[in-house]
Motif scaffolding. Structure first.
Motif, PDB file in Angstrom:
ATOM      1  N   GLU A  31     -12.612 107.772  35.649  1.00 25.73           N
ATOM      2  CA  GLU A  31     -12.291 106.501  35.000  1.00 25.73           C
ATOM      3  C   GLU A  31     -12.500 106.603  33.489  1.00 25.73           C
ATOM      4  OE1 GLU A  31     -14.432 103.295  36.756  1.00 25.73           O
ATOM      5  OE2 GLU A  31     -13.529 103.548  38.738  1.00 25.73           O
ATOM      6  N   GLY A  32     -11.474 106.216  32.751  1.00 19.12           N
ATOM      7  CA  GLY A  32     -11.552 106.256  31.296  1.00 19.12           C
ATOM      8  C   GLY A  32     -11.198 107.598  30.694  1.00 19.12           C
ATOM      9  N   ASP A  33     -11.073 108.627  31.537  1.00 18.59           N
ATOM     10  CA  ASP A  33     -10.697 109.960  31.065  1.00 18.59           C
ATOM     11  C   ASP A  33      -9.200 110.146  31.332  1.00 18.59           C
ATOM     12  OD1 ASP A  33     -10.155 112.695  30.779  1.00 18.59           O
ATOM     13  OD2 ASP A  33     -12.170 113.272  31.385  1.00 18.59           O
ATOM     14  N   ARG A  34      -8.398 110.096  30.270  1.00 21.11           N
ATOM     15  CA  ARG A  34      -6.948 110.104  30.456  1.00 21.11           C
ATOM     16  C   ARG A  34      -6.452 111.374  31.147  1.00 21.11           C
ATOM     17  NH1 ARG A  34      -3.831 108.195  25.160  1.00 21.11           N
ATOM     18  NH2 ARG A  34      -2.133 108.357  26.694  1.00 21.11           N
ATOM     19  N   SER A  41      -5.206 106.924  43.331  1.00 24.28           N
ATOM     20  CA  SER A  41      -6.664 106.930  43.182  1.00 24.28           C
ATOM     21  C   SER A  41      -7.284 105.715  43.873  1.00 24.28           C
ATOM     22  CB  SER A  41      -7.050 106.955  41.703  1.00 24.28           C
ATOM     23  OG  SER A  41      -6.542 105.828  41.021  1.00 24.28           O
ATOM     24  N   GLU A  42      -6.582 104.559  43.804  1.00 20.72           N
ATOM     25  CA  GLU A  42      -7.082 103.374  44.509  1.00 20.72           C
ATOM     26  C   GLU A  42      -7.068 103.595  46.019  1.00 20.72           C
ATOM     27  OE1 GLU A  42      -4.832 103.366  42.160  1.00 20.72           O
ATOM     28  OE2 GLU A  42      -5.552 102.038  40.551  1.00 20.72           O
ATOM     29  N   ILE A  47     -13.623 110.124  41.717  1.00 20.39           N
ATOM     30  CA  ILE A  47     -12.751 109.072  41.189  1.00 20.39           C
ATOM     31  C   ILE A  47     -13.467 108.281  40.100  1.00 20.39           C
ATOM     32  CG2 ILE A  47     -11.533 106.935  41.785  1.00 20.39           C
ATOM     33  CD1 ILE A  47     -11.142 108.171  44.600  1.00 20.39           C
ATOM     34  N   GLU A  48     -14.749 107.988  40.338  1.00 20.36           N
ATOM     35  CA  GLU A  48     -15.527 107.234  39.349  1.00 20.36           C
ATOM     36  C   GLU A  48     -15.654 108.014  38.043  1.00 20.36           C
ATOM     37  OE1 GLU A  48     -19.930 105.096  38.874  1.00 20.36           O
ATOM     38  OE2 GLU A  48     -19.317 105.995  40.791  1.00 20.36           O
ATOM     39  N   SER A 106     -15.619 109.616  46.136  1.00 21.65           N
ATOM     40  CA  SER A 106     -15.934 108.421  45.349  1.00 21.65           C
ATOM     41  C   SER A 106     -16.473 108.786  43.967  1.00 21.65           C
ATOM     42  CB  SER A 106     -16.956 107.562  46.102  1.00 21.65           C
ATOM     43  OG  SER A 106     -17.273 106.396  45.371  1.00 21.65           O
ATOM     44  N   ASN A 163      -9.834 105.885  46.902  1.00 29.16           N
ATOM     45  CA  ASN A 163     -11.126 105.188  46.890  1.00 29.16           C
ATOM     46  C   ASN A 163     -11.310 104.375  48.165  1.00 29.16           C
ATOM     47  OD1 ASN A 163     -13.551 104.547  45.262  1.00 29.16           O
ATOM     48  ND2 ASN A 163     -12.790 102.458  45.440  1.00 29.16           N
ATOM     49  N   GLU A 176      -7.440 111.132  34.815  1.00 30.11           N
ATOM     50  CA  GLU A 176      -6.612 110.133  35.494  1.00 30.11           C
ATOM     51  C   GLU A 176      -5.194 110.662  35.717  1.00 30.11           C
ATOM     52  OE1 GLU A 176      -6.977 106.688  33.039  1.00 30.11           O
ATOM     53  OE2 GLU A 176      -8.788 105.954  34.071  1.00 30.11           O
TER      54      GLU A 176
END
Length: 450
Positions: free
Chosen positions: A140-143, A158-159, A136-137, A133, A162, A146
């Protein structure tokens, strides 16, 4: 011959090696085995160790992923409610856990012989669920991060990861709550609905996401998927979808629709084989059970989101069924070994059609006959009945001509006509008339023996 203690030490060493290195060693020893008896012996030992390692790994997998056992399946076969996670996806998570631990996760998991719900497994799930968790968090926002997630787990992975993290973190509580419900639920009666509502509300106070997964776990155990709407009504305190479809409970309703769409998809292709026909018939039965059950169990408004989805799906299924039914006459005419007029107008038997042609006709007839129970509920009952009746009459007409030939001819013509009767028997069986098929075979045998 290895002693037990020696084998145990070798197994510990072998299982500690990375998978790639084990595969290389196996390949090298296998290549040398044919030329060298000692290499053959080495290959047999290493193959045995690999088998034991794989068995230990599978057992560890099942214990670690125990809270989500009802949600693991093959999307190509199982409905979405029973295939949220594929074994391949969970394997990729397993590899990530091992990498994140520096190689200790898999070794410790495979060495843990305690039961799946023991404290050690609970702690392991919580620890690595939180690691996942957090990972994944942080992405977020890091291309770049991701993109790495997509490379590891695919689009949407990723979903899904999670979701797995939630189930692992709350696995112990979910397992305890799920134990109150049978592994297979034939009827979600009022008592079970009340228990499910209470358990869901208890989760809602501490972990709302876990409460939603409890509903999905119980839904996966239902023989009649649409009965989950009984629990939705009790939890949402409404008997229609006016507001419920706009809450988090909509996730459960959407899951029911996904199952209906999964089974409806089996009707898009006209069946050409018996396996395809059985799959399509099973799909129609489940699709009808789910969609009819939805409207019986819950107030699905025509102008609501679910109502519009349901109308569109039913329209598509009706079109697909009509296509299948309309294909029967042509397929049957190709498969029937109908006698033709020969010299002086006398009927003579014809060479049998190719097996693929006969199989195709049998498949369509099987589907038509199997669809009878569900076609009316799917709004195509009259077409199904007309198609089946016409097919039976056509088969009977061909049978009458062939049995006459078997009774009044000899030699090759008689033998060919009797082979035609066997095709008739198969087509008759496909349309569900087993007793008539047996009678056809008996009459053919009697005529040959006369």
């Amino acid at each position: 011959m290895l002693t037990d203690s020696t084998k145990s030490r070798l197994l510990t060493f072998w299982s500690s090696l990375p998978t790639g290195i084990r595969n290389q060693l196996l390949a090298v020893s296998q290549a040398a085995a044919s030329a060298d008896p000692s290499s053959q012996q080495l290959y047999e030992i290493l193959s045995g160790l690999e088998g034991d390692t794989e068995q230990d790994s599978r057992l560890a997998h099942s214990r670690f992923y125990f809270p989500m056992e009802n949600l693991i399946g093959d999307p190509a076969i199982d409905p979405p409610s029973r295939a949220y996670f594929t074994p391949q996806f969970l394997d990729s998570l397993w590899n990530w856990f091992d990498e994140a631990s520096g190689g200790t996760f898999a070794k410790e998991a495979c060495a843990d012989d305690s039961l799946a719900w023991s404290d050690s497994w609970t702690q392991r799930r919580e620890t690595y669920g939180k690691k996942l968790s957090d990972f994944i968090e942080a992405a977020e926002g890091d291309r770049k991060a991701e993109s790495r997630l997509v490379a590891m787990w695919g689009a949407g992975g990723s979903e899904r990861a999670n979701d797995a993290a939630i189930l692992l973190i709350h696995g112990a509580a979910l397992a305890r709550a799920a134990k109150d419900f049978p592994d297979e639920i034939s009827d979600l009666n009022p008592d079970l609905c009340t228990r499910l509502r209470d358990a869901h509300e208890a989760f809602s106070e501490s972990a709302a996401e876990a409460g939603l997964w409890l509903l999905l776990i119980v839904m996966a155990r239902l023989k009649k998927t649409a009965q989950i709407f009984r629990a939705i009504e009790k939890i949402g305190r409404r008997g229609d979808d006016l507001l419920v479809s706009k809450t988090d409970l909509a996730t459960v309703g959407d899951a029911v629709f996904s199952d209906a769409e999964h089974y409806a998809a089996r009707l898009k292709q006209i069946p050409e084989s018996m396996d395809a026909a059985r799959s399509a018939a099973d799909g129609l039965a489940h699709y009808t059970s789910i969609t009819v059950g939805m409207t019986r169990e819950f107030g699905i408004r025509k102008d609501g989101r679910w109502g519009k989805q349901l109308f569109g799906l039913r329209s598509q299924v009706s079109t697909d069924l009509e296509k299948i039914f309309s294909s029967v006459d042509k397929a049957l005419s190709k498969a029937l070994p109908e006698p033709r007029k020969g010299h002086r107008g006398a009927l003579v038997p014809q060479e049998l059609p190719d097996e693929t042609i006969i199989e195709s006709a049998c498949a369509k007839l099987y589907f038509v006959a199997s669809a009878g129970e569900w076609a009316t509920q799917a709004a195509v009952g009259s077409i199904q009945k007309k198609t089946e009746e016409l097919a039976i009459a056509t088969i009977d007409e061909c049978f009458s001509a062939l049995i006459t030939l078997v009774q009044h001819t000899q030699g090759d013509e008689q033998v060919l006509a009797s082979k035609g009767l066997e095709v008739i028997a198969r087509l008759t069986e496909a349309v569900g008339q087993d007793e008539n098929a047996a009678l056809i075979r008996r009459r053919s045998a009697a005529a040959l023996a006369a």
